[in-house]
Design a protein around this motif. Structure first.
Motif, PDB file in Angstrom:
ATOM      1  N   HIS A 185     -35.475  25.986  11.139  1.00  0.00           N
ATOM      2  CA  HIS A 185     -35.845  25.047  12.203  1.00  0.00           C
ATOM      3  C   HIS A 185     -34.647  24.170  12.572  1.00  0.00           C
ATOM      4  O   HIS A 185     -34.353  23.966  13.758  1.00  0.00           O
ATOM      5  N   TYR A 186     -33.966  23.674  11.545  1.00  0.00           N
ATOM      6  CA  TYR A 186     -32.770  22.871  11.821  1.00  0.00           C
ATOM      7  C   TYR A 186     -31.701  23.709  12.512  1.00  0.00           C
ATOM      8  O   TYR A 186     -30.978  23.223  13.389  1.00  0.00           O
ATOM      9  N   GLY A 187     -31.613  24.987  12.133  1.00  0.00           N
ATOM     10  CA  GLY A 187     -30.635  25.871  12.769  1.00  0.00           C
ATOM     11  C   GLY A 187     -30.870  26.001  14.258  1.00  0.00           C
ATOM     12  O   GLY A 187     -29.920  25.999  15.058  1.00  0.00           O
ATOM     13  N   CYS A 188     -32.143  26.108  14.679  1.00  0.00           N
ATOM     14  CA  CYS A 188     -32.469  26.184  16.108  1.00  0.00           C
ATOM     15  C   CYS A 188     -32.020  24.927  16.838  1.00  0.00           C
ATOM     16  O   CYS A 188     -31.448  24.998  17.933  1.00  0.00           O
ATOM     17  N   ILE A 189     -32.299  23.770  16.238  1.00  0.00           N
ATOM     18  CA  ILE A 189     -31.945  22.501  16.882  1.00  0.00           C
ATOM     19  C   ILE A 189     -30.437  22.333  16.947  1.00  0.00           C
ATOM     20  O   ILE A 189     -29.883  21.879  17.970  1.00  0.00           O
ATOM     21  N   VAL A 190     -29.730  22.694  15.872  1.00  0.00           N
ATOM     22  CA  VAL A 190     -28.267  22.590  15.862  1.00  0.00           C
ATOM     23  C   VAL A 190     -27.680  23.478  16.955  1.00  0.00           C
ATOM     24  O   VAL A 190     -26.778  23.066  17.699  1.00  0.00           O
ATOM     25  N   ASP A 191     -28.186  24.705  17.074  1.00  0.00           N
ATOM     26  CA  ASP A 191     -27.696  25.630  18.099  1.00  0.00           C
ATOM     27  C   ASP A 191     -28.007  25.101  19.494  1.00  0.00           C
ATOM     28  O   ASP A 191     -27.171  25.180  20.409  1.00  0.00           O
ATOM     29  N   LEU A 192     -29.206  24.558  19.665  1.00  0.00           N
ATOM     30  CA  LEU A 192     -29.617  24.011  20.961  1.00  0.00           C
ATOM     31  C   LEU A 192     -28.713  22.851  21.372  1.00  0.00           C
ATOM     32  O   LEU A 192     -28.226  22.794  22.515  1.00  0.00           O
ATOM     33  N   LEU A 193     -28.472  21.922  20.451  1.00  0.00           N
ATOM     34  CA  LEU A 193     -27.610  20.784  20.752  1.00  0.00           C
ATOM     35  C   LEU A 193     -26.173  21.236  21.002  1.00  0.00           C
ATOM     36  O   LEU A 193     -25.509  20.768  21.937  1.00  0.00           O
ATOM     37  N   GLY A 194     -25.700  22.152  20.161  1.00  0.00           N
ATOM     38  CA  GLY A 194     -24.324  22.614  20.285  1.00  0.00           C
ATOM     39  C   GLY A 194     -24.067  23.313  21.611  1.00  0.00           C
ATOM     40  O   GLY A 194     -23.092  23.018  22.305  1.00  0.00           O
ATOM     41  N   ARG A 195     -24.945  24.227  21.987  1.00  0.00           N
ATOM     42  CA  ARG A 195     -24.753  24.967  23.234  1.00  0.00           C
ATOM     43  C   ARG A 195     -24.911  24.073  24.455  1.00  0.00           C
ATOM     44  O   ARG A 195     -24.394  24.383  25.525  1.00  0.00           O
ATOM     45  N   SER A 196     -25.643  22.964  24.269  1.00  0.00           N
ATOM     46  CA  SER A 196     -25.799  22.004  25.369  1.00  0.00           C
ATOM     47  C   SER A 196     -24.623  21.035  25.449  1.00  0.00           C
ATOM     48  O   SER A 196     -24.613  20.141  26.300  1.00  0.00           O
ATOM     49  N   GLY A 197     -23.659  21.192  24.538  1.00  0.00           N
ATOM     50  CA  GLY A 197     -22.466  20.352  24.560  1.00  0.00           C
ATOM     51  C   GLY A 197     -22.556  19.105  23.707  1.00  0.00           C
ATOM     52  O   GLY A 197     -21.613  18.321  23.657  1.00  0.00           O
ATOM     53  N   HIS A 198     -23.664  18.916  22.998  1.00  0.00           N
ATOM     54  CA  HIS A 198     -23.843  17.730  22.154  1.00  0.00           C
ATOM     55  C   HIS A 198     -23.446  18.066  20.711  1.00  0.00           C
ATOM     56  O   HIS A 198     -24.268  18.050  19.785  1.00  0.00           O
ATOM     57  N   LEU A 199     -22.149  18.335  20.532  1.00  0.00           N
ATOM     58  CA  LEU A 199     -21.668  18.779  19.229  1.00  0.00           C
ATOM     59  C   LEU A 199     -21.728  17.676  18.178  1.00  0.00           C
ATOM     60  O   LEU A 199     -22.030  17.940  17.006  1.00  0.00           O
ATOM     61  N   GLU A 200     -21.440  16.463  18.560  1.00  0.00           N
ATOM     62  CA  GLU A 200     -21.485  15.350  17.602  1.00  0.00           C
ATOM     63  C   GLU A 200     -22.921  15.150  17.095  1.00  0.00           C
ATOM     64  O   GLU A 200     -23.137  14.946  15.898  1.00  0.00           O
ATOM     65  N   GLU A 201     -23.887  15.208  18.017  1.00  0.00           N
ATOM     66  CA  GLU A 201     -25.291  15.059  17.613  1.00  0.00           C
ATOM     67  C   GLU A 201     -25.722  16.212  16.702  1.00  0.00           C
ATOM     68  O   GLU A 201     -26.496  16.022  15.748  1.00  0.00           O
ATOM     69  N   ALA A 202     -25.203  17.410  17.001  1.00  0.00           N
ATOM     70  CA  ALA A 202     -25.522  18.563  16.154  1.00  0.00           C
ATOM     71  C   ALA A 202     -24.996  18.356  14.735  1.00  0.00           C
ATOM     72  O   ALA A 202     -25.676  18.669  13.751  1.00  0.00           O
ATOM     73  N   LEU A 203     -23.795  17.807  14.624  1.00  0.00           N
ATOM     74  CA  LEU A 203     -23.238  17.519  13.297  1.00  0.00           C
ATOM     75  C   LEU A 203     -24.062  16.467  12.563  1.00  0.00           C
ATOM     76  O   LEU A 203     -24.241  16.544  11.342  1.00  0.00           O
ATOM     77  N   GLU A 204     -24.575  15.490  13.304  1.00  0.00           N
ATOM     78  CA  GLU A 204     -25.425  14.470  12.671  1.00  0.00           C
ATOM     79  C   GLU A 204     -26.677  15.097  12.070  1.00  0.00           C
ATOM     80  O   GLU A 204     -27.117  14.725  10.971  1.00  0.00           O
ATOM     81  N   ILE A 205     -27.269  16.053  12.798  1.00  0.00           N
ATOM     82  CA  ILE A 205     -28.443  16.768  12.274  1.00  0.00           C
ATOM     83  C   ILE A 205     -28.079  17.476  10.965  1.00  0.00           C
ATOM     84  O   ILE A 205     -28.832  17.429   9.978  1.00  0.00           O
ATOM     85  N   ILE A 206     -26.912  18.118  10.961  1.00  0.00           N
ATOM     86  CA  ILE A 206     -26.476  18.858   9.770  1.00  0.00           C
ATOM     87  C   ILE A 206     -26.309  17.924   8.574  1.00  0.00           C
ATOM     88  O   ILE A 206     -26.776  18.216   7.468  1.00  0.00           O
ATOM     89  N   TYR A 207     -25.655  16.784   8.801  1.00  0.00           N
ATOM     90  CA  TYR A 207     -25.387  15.868   7.691  1.00  0.00           C
ATOM     91  C   TYR A 207     -26.655  15.154   7.213  1.00  0.00           C
ATOM     92  O   TYR A 207     -26.713  14.707   6.060  1.00  0.00           O
TER      93      TYR A 207
END
Length: 621
Positions: free
Chosen positions: A387-409
C-alpha cells in the motif's frame, strides 16, 4: 442423520451409545452424550469415552478431548483400556496447542507398550509437527522402533511446511519405499522453493500419477514463470481422462493470465460451462475475472463478475477492482468500491491495494491519499508495504518526490527494493539526480542482482548526458555479473506465440518482411508529423543511429507482424515484459489512427488501449 437441534436419547446400552456417538454431527450433540455419561457414572465405559474423545478432537473445541482423557485416567482402574484413545487425544493436543499435556502423554507412551505401536508414534510425530516442534518430531522418528510410510511422509511434510527443503530431501532420498503422498509432497516442496527442475524430475519418474500429482506439477510451472509448460501439462492431463479440480483450473487460468492471450482462456471458460463446473465456488470466478482482465478483455471480466457478484465473495470484487486498475479505469474502480460499501460487503487490504493502484494509474494523488486514510481510520486496516509502495509511486510520478520520501521515512517497516525503484524511476522522469542516486544505492544494496536498479540509474545519467557515469554503472554491472533483461514483446497469431527482441524476430523466417513493414510504417507516420523521440535512446550514438535503434523496438516489431498477419478489424494484442517507452507510445497512437486498427499492449505495469490516435492511459503511465 440427527439434526443440529435434536436432543439425543442416551438411555441405551453401551454398544448403542457408541453408535449414537458415531452419528453425531455437531459439538452440541456430543456434549449432550458427554453430560449424560457423567451424570450416570458411565465415564468408565472405555469404548464410549474413546468415541467421545475422538469426536471432541475433530471438533471446534479440541481441548475438551484432553480434559475428558484426563478425567478418564482417574476413573479407570486398568489404564490399558485408554490405549484406544491415545491417538485421538494426541490429535487434540496438537490442534489446541496443549504442549504441556502433550508432553505428559508422550512421557506415558515412552514407559509403556504404546511406544511399539506405529499408529500411536505416528500420531505423536504429527502432534509435535502441529505444535511446531519439528526437532521433537524428528527425535520421535529417529527413536521409534517401528516406522512405516506414514512415519516418513509425516516428517517430510512437516519439514516442507516450514520451508526446510534440505532435511526433507535427505529423508525422501533415504526412504526405503515411496508412494504418491511422498512424491507429491516433494514435488510441491521443490516447486515452492523455485526448484522446479527437481520437481519435474520426480514427476517424470512417477509411474502412477493422480489428480494431486498433475495439479502440483501444473502449479509448479506457473509458480516458476513457465506458463506455457503449465498449459501444455493441463492439456496432457485432460487427454488422459483426468478431470481437473478447482486448484488445477485456477493454476491454468493463472498461467493464461501470465501469458496474456485470451484464446486459451476462452477455451477453459467453455470447458467449465460444458462440464457444469460451478464458477462461484473455490475462487474459480475470481481466477476467471483475473484471467480476462490480464488478457485485455476487461468487458468479459466484468460480465463474469456480474454473473457471480450476488455470491458476495470479497475476492471476486477485489479481482474486478484490480482489473479496472490495470486498465487505467480508475473511476470504474472507485465506483465499484462505493457499490461494495453500499452492499455492506467489508473491504480488506487487497481491496484497498487495488483501489490505491487504480489511483496511481490514473494519477489521482489526492484520492489515493484519502483512501489510504480511509482504510486505516474507517476500516482499521493497517497498510502493508504494498500500500505504501502505491502511494510512494503515485507521489513520485506526480513530481512530489520530497513527500514520497517522507512517506518512506515514516513507514512502520523498512522500505523494500520496489519502493526505492519507484523513487528512482520518478527521479529519472523528473531529472532529480540527487534523490535518484540515493534511491539507486538503496535499491542496489537490497537487490544487488536486479539489473533494473542499474539500468534505471544508467538511464538517469544518460538522460543528463553524463556518459562517464553511464560507463561506470555498466562496468559495475559487468563486475558483479549482472545482465540487463532484454525487452521482449509477444503476439499470439494462428494458435502460436511469436516473440520479438529489439531488431529481431525469434521466428527468423518472417524477419525481413517485418523490417520492410516497419519502414513503410515509419514513412507513413512521418507524413502525419511523427518525429522519433531520440531522447528515448539512452546510448551515446549519432542521431541517425538512434533513429534506427528506435524503429526496431520489440513492440514495433510485434505490431508490424500483427498488421501483416491478422485481418483488418481484429484488435492486435501485444504483451511486453518491460515498460513501453515514450516513443513507442506515440508511435502506437499514430499507427492505430493511420491503419485504423485497435492495438492493446500490456506492458510491465498496465494496459494501453490505442484507438483512433488516442491511448486509454491518457499519457499517464
Amino acid at each position: 442423520m440427527i439434526g443440529a437441534s435434536t436432543c439425543v436419547s442416551v438411555s441405551v446400552p453401551g454398544n448403542s451409545r457408541v453408535t449414537l456417538l458415531e452419528k453425531c454431527r455437531t459439538v452440541h450433540q456430543v456434549r449432550q452424550i458427554h453430560s449424560h455419561m457423567i451424570k450416570t457414572n458411565l465415564i468408565s465405559h472405555a469404548l464410549s469415552v474413546s468415541k467421545l474423545i475422538s469426536g471432541f478432537s475433530e471438533s471446534s473445541s479440541p481441548f475438551q478431548a484432553v480434559m475428558l482423557y484426563a478425567h478418564m485416567i482417574f476413573s479407570l482402574e486398568d489404564l490399558r483400556e485408554i490405549d484406544i484413545s491415545v491417538p485421538s487425544v494426541l490429535r487434540a493436543c496438537g490442534r489446541s496447542s496443549a504442549f504441556r499435556e502433550g508432553n505428559q502423554i508422550f512421557c506415558h507412551i515412552l514407559k509403556t507398550h504404546l511406544w511399539f505401536d506405529p499408529f500411536v508414534t505416528n500420531s505423536l510425530i504429527r502432534m509435535w509437527l502441529e505444535l511446531g516442534e519439528i526437532e521433537l518430531a524428528r527425535s520421535v522418528f529417529d527413536r521409534t522402533p517401528v516406522r512405516d510410510l506414514i512415519s516418513w511422509n509425516s516428517l517430510i511434510t512437516g519439514y516442507l511446511r516450514v520451508g526446510e527443503i534440505e532435511p526433507a530431501r535427505e529423508m525422501f532420498e533415504r526412504m526405503p519405499e515411496r508412494d504418491l503422498v511422498s512424491c507429491n509432497a516433494m514435488t510441491d516442496g521443490y516447486a515452492k522453493q523455485g526448484m522446479y527442475k527437481l520437481a519435474e524430475d520426480i514427476f517424470l519418474t512417477m509411474k502412477v500419477k493422480d489428480l494431486v500429482t498433475w495439479t502440483t506439477m501444473i502449479s509448479a510451472h506457473v509458480l516458476n514463470q513457465r506458463p506455457m509448460k503449465g498449459l501444455a501439462l493441463f492439456r496432457e492431463m485432460l487427454s488422459k481422462g483426468i478431470r481437473p479440480d478447482a486448484p488445477a483450473i485456477i493454476s491454468v487460468l493463472s498461467a493464461i493470465a501470465d501469458l496474456g492471450f485470451v484464446e486459451e482462456g476462452k477455451w477453459i471458460h467453455i470447458y467449465l460451462s460444458t462440464n457444469k463446473i460451478d464458477r462461484c465456488s473455490s475462487f474459480i470466478g475470481s481466477a476467471l475475472i483475473n484471467m480476462y482482465s490480464k488478457c485485455g478483455q476487461i468487458e468479459n471480466a466484468y460480465h463474469v463478475f456480474r454473473s457471480i457478484s450476488h455470491q458476495r465473495n470479497t475476492g471476486d470484487w477485489n479481482s474486478m477492482i484490480s482489473g479496472f486498475s490495470i486498465h487505467g479505469l480508475v473511476h470504474e474502480a472507485i465506483k465499484l468500491f462505493l457499490e461494495m460499501e453500499r452492499t455492506e460487503l467489508k473491504p480488506d487490504d487487497i481491496t484497498f491495494l487495488g483501489l490505491l493502484s487504480a489511483c496511481n494509474h490514473g494519477g489521482l494523488m489526492n484520492e489515493g491519499l484519502s483512501y489510504l486514510e480511509t482504510m486505516q481510520v474507517k476500516y482499521k486496516i493497517l497498510p502493508k508495504i504494498q500500500h505504501y509502495g502505491c502511494i510512494v509511486d503515485l507521489l513520485g510520478r506526480s513530481g512530489h518526490l520530497e513527500e514520497a520520501l517522507e512517506i518512506i521515512y515514516d513507514m512502520p517497516m523498512e522500505p523494500d527494493v520496489l519502493i526505492w525503484k519507484a523513487i528512482l524511476s520518478a527521479s529519472m522522469k523528473h531529472n532529480n539526480i540527487k534523490i535518484g542516486q540515493i534511491a539507486a544505492l538503496r535499491a542496489m544494496d537490497l537487490a544487488p542482482d536486479d539489473s533494473s536498479c542499474y539500468v534505471l540509474l544508467s538511464n538517469l545519467y544518460a538522460k543528463l548526458g553524463w556518459w562517464d557515469d553511464v560507463a561506470r554503472v555498466r562496468t559495475l554491472m559487468k563486475k558483479r555479473g549482472v545482465r540487463k533483461i532484454p525487452g521482449c514483446s509477444s503476439i499470439f497469431v494462428d494458435g502460436k506465440v511469436h516473440e520479438f527482441l529489439i531488431g529481431k524476430a525469434i521466428d527468423v523466417e518472417s524477419n525481413q518482411n517485418i523490417l520492410s513493414m516497419i519502414e513503410e510504417m515509419v514513412s507513413k507516420l512521418k507524413m502525419e508529423g511523427y518525429e522519433p523521440d531520440l531522447n528515448q535512446v539512452l546510448l551515446d550514438l549519432e542521431d541517425d543511429e538512434k533513429g534506427n535503434h528506435l524503429a526496431l523496438h520489440s513492440e514495433k516489431m510485434a505490431v508490424a507482424f500483427g498488421l501483416l498477419n491478422t485481418s483488418h478489424g481484429i484488435p492486435i494484442h501485444i504483451v511486453k515484459n518491460l515498460r513501453i517507452c515514450c516513443d513507442c507510445h506515440s508511435f502506437m497512437k499514430l499507427v492505430s489512427k493511420i491503419y485504423d486498427r485497435r492495438i492493446i499492449i500490456r506492458d510491465q505495469n498496465r494496459f494501453h488501449h490505442f484507438e483512433n490516435g488516442y491511448c486509454s492511459c491518457k499519457d499517464h503511465w
